[in-house]
Design an enzyme around this catalytic site. Structure first.
Site, PDB file in Angstrom:
ATOM      1  N   GLY A 105       0.803  -1.223   0.000  1.00 47.14           N
ATOM      2  CA  GLY A 105       0.000   0.000   0.000  1.00 47.14           C
ATOM      3  C   GLY A 105       0.831   1.265   0.000  1.00 47.14           C
ATOM      4  N   SER A 106       0.595   2.187  -0.930  1.00 51.25           N
ATOM      5  CA  SER A 106       1.499   3.319  -1.064  1.00 51.25           C
ATOM      6  C   SER A 106       0.969   4.340  -2.068  1.00 51.25           C
ATOM      7  CB  SER A 106       2.877   2.817  -1.480  1.00 51.25           C
ATOM      8  OG  SER A 106       2.753   1.819  -2.482  1.00 51.25           O
TER       9      SER A 106
END
EC number: 4.1.1.65
Length: 216
Positions: free
Chosen positions: A181-182
């Site tokens: 996640g980013s």
């Protein structure tokens, strides 16, 4: 369409191996009834680290999307890595997106800068300035400067970048990976024309983010 990387990213192989061993051991001891959550976890880990090839548009002035995800910002902003006013386009990746990063343009890497920081929700605007991040500044053959910034998120705690200053990059070339996640911010020269809008779902390499101006 040549993409010289495994369809399951190497960055995920250790995690997949661990998840598989745990699922097998629990299955052997307690059967499927006890092990099914761990098999489900294995499926999730495999899908997270998928890294499929993508079509790469050939339009000369196109800036390609560096990551899968959703557009969360299209705005004029200061590019602190190239010290200029720029068009900023931000892509948020959730845990179900592909997490490899690919070069948005053809060019040469001018510099790579890593900044330690926080791990706020990457969908928030302040994540651009406060989270752990890694900036890659690229100069195209026409003289345009394009900055791509890998930003860690709430869950992501590991930014991987495989290029150094002075190295060439080709559009669509895989240059990095962020685990779990980013976000990726792209800063473009003033006069660039955005081809995406906030909320739009985008795909790495195959989506055109913007068009560069004719002159740097």
């Amino acid at each position: 369409m040549n993409y010289p990387h495994p369809i399951i990213a190497r960055e995920g192989w250790p995690f997949i191996a661990i998840a598989a061993v745990v699922a097998l051991l629990i299955h052997a001891v307690g059967g499927f009834g006890l092990a099914w959550p761990f098999w489900l976890l294995l499926v999730f880990v495999v899908q997270f680290f998928r890294d499929p090839p993508r079509a790469v548009p050939t339009q000369a002035n196109a800036v390609l999307c560096p990551a899968d995800g959703r557009i969360v910002a299209v705005e004029t902003a200061h590019d602190p890595y190239a010290d200029r006013e720029a068009l900023k386009i931000s892509v948020f990746m959730n845990v179900f997106n592909v997490h490899s990063q690919r070069s948005p343009v053809d060019g040469a890497v001018q510099k790579v800068e890593y900044f330690p920081g926080a791990f706020l929700n990457a969908a928030l605007d302040k994540a651009s300035a406060e989270n752990e991040r890694n900036a890659v500044v690229i100069q195209t053959g026409a003289g345009h400067t394009v900055t791509a910034v890998q930003i860690a998120g709430l869950v992501a705690r590991r930014i991987l970048c495989y290029v150094r200053a002075g190295e060439p990059l080709s559009r669509g070339q895989r240059y990095g990976f962020i685990r779990f996640g980013s976000r990726v911010d792209v800063y473009l020269p003033k006069g660039s024309r955005a081809r995406v809008s906030i909320g739009e779902k985008v795909s790495a390499s195959s989506t055109i983010l913007a068009e560069l101006p004719e002159q740097p």
